[in-house]
Design a protein around this motif. Structure first.
Motif, PDB file in Angstrom:
ATOM      1  N   ASP A   1       2.569   2.348  -3.599  1.00 41.11           N
ATOM      2  CA  ASP A   1       1.787   2.522  -4.820  1.00 41.11           C
ATOM      3  C   ASP A   1       1.645   3.968  -5.262  1.00 41.11           C
ATOM      4  OD1 ASP A   1      -0.567  -0.177  -4.193  1.00 41.11           O
ATOM      5  OD2 ASP A   1       1.457  -0.175  -5.015  1.00 41.11           O
TER       6      ASP A   1
ATOM      7  N   GLU B   1       0.815  -1.211   0.000  1.00 35.14           N
ATOM      8  CA  GLU B   1       0.000   0.000   0.000  1.00 35.14           C
ATOM      9  C   GLU B   1       0.855   1.270   0.000  1.00 35.14           C
ATOM     10  OE1 GLU B   1      -3.378   0.444  -0.046  1.00 35.14           O
ATOM     11  OE2 GLU B   1      -3.690  -1.687  -0.330  1.00 35.14           O
TER      12      GLU B   1
ATOM     13  N   LYS C   1       6.947   6.693  -7.471  1.00 34.54           N
ATOM     14  CA  LYS C   1       7.992   5.915  -8.124  1.00 34.54           C
ATOM     15  C   LYS C   1       9.109   6.883  -8.513  1.00 34.54           C
ATOM     16  CE  LYS C   1       6.112   6.207 -12.791  1.00 34.54           C
ATOM     17  NZ  LYS C   1       5.686   5.477 -13.962  1.00 34.54           N
TER      18      LYS C   1
END
Length: 188
Positions: A25, A22, A28
Motif C-alpha cells: 500500500d 499491507e 506504486k
C-alpha cells in the motif's frame, strides 16, 4: 495464555499480512512521463565559491566547536554554517550565479578535512531557483577534491554526479578562501 494458542495467533497474523496487502500500500510504480522526466542530460557547471569568515559581513560563521578544536591543527570538531556567494569568476565582484548554503565540519583528527553538507542554490540563468545537494569529504590540502552530488531540486530533481573543488586563494590570517568548482551533474 497457553503455549497451544501462540502458534495459532502467529499463523493468523502472518496470514492477515500476506492477504491484506499491507506491504504494497505504500508504493506504486509510475511511468517517467508522469513527472515530465525526459531524456537525462549531463551538464558541466563552473563557478567560484567565496568562503568569507572575516570582516563586517561574513558568509561563513563558526557556530560550534569541540573541547580540542582550538588546539587541533585540523580544526577537528568545528562546525561552520555558510551562505557563500557563487560567482562566475574568482573575483567577488564578478557576476553572482548562486549561493552555497549549508555547513561544513572539521571531521578529521589528523588533517584539515571537512564533512560538507550543502546546497548550491542557483539564482541566474536556466537553473534559477534550482539547487544541487552535496554531501561528502573535503580534504582541503589535496589539490583536487571530489564530493558526490546526492540529489537536487527544480531542474536538478533526481540529480547525481560529482563536484570537484580546487583552492584558488586562501588567506590564512582571516580564514577567507576562494574555491574553484567544476560540477558534473546528470539531471532531466
Amino acid at each position: 495464555m497457553s503455549n497451544i494458542h501462540l502458534p495459532i495467533i502467529l499463523a493468523t497474523l502472518m496470514f492477515s499480512f500476506l492477504f491484506l496487502g499491507e506491504a504494497r500500500d505504500f508504493y506504486k510504480s509510475i511511468p517517467r512521463e508522469t513527472l515530465n522526466l525526459k531524456k537525462e542530460k549531463l551538464s558541466h557547471l563552473h563557478f567560484y565559491f567565496h568562503d568569507i569568515a572575516s570582516g563586517p559581513n561574513p558568509t561563513a560563521m563558526r557556530v560550534s566547536s569541540s573541547a580540542i578544536t582550538n588546539t587541533s591543527s585540523s580544526f577537528f570538531g568545528a562546525v561552520v554554517i555558510i551562505d557563500d556567494p557563487l560567482t562566475m569568476g574568482p573575483e567577488l565582484s564578478s557576476k553572482q550565479v548562486g549561493r552555497a548554503q549549508g555547513m561544513y565540519a572539521g571531521a578529521s583528527l589528523s588533517e584539515v578535512s571537512f564533512l560538507m553538507v550543502l546546497n548550491y542554490v542557483f539564482t541566474r540563468g536556466k537553473f534559477n531557483g534550482s539547487a544541487i545537494s552535496i554531501l561528502g569529504r573535503n580534504p582541503v590540502s589535496s589539490d583536487v577534491r571530489e564530493m558526490p552530488i546526492v540529489g537536487g531540486s527544480g531542474r536538478f530533481r533526481f540529480a547525481r554526479g560529482y563536484a570537484q573543488a580546487r583552492t584558488h586563494a586562501v588567506d590564512f590570517k582571516t580564514g577567507d578562501a576562494v574555491v574553484e568548482y567544476n560540477v558534473y551533474v546528470f539531471h532531466y
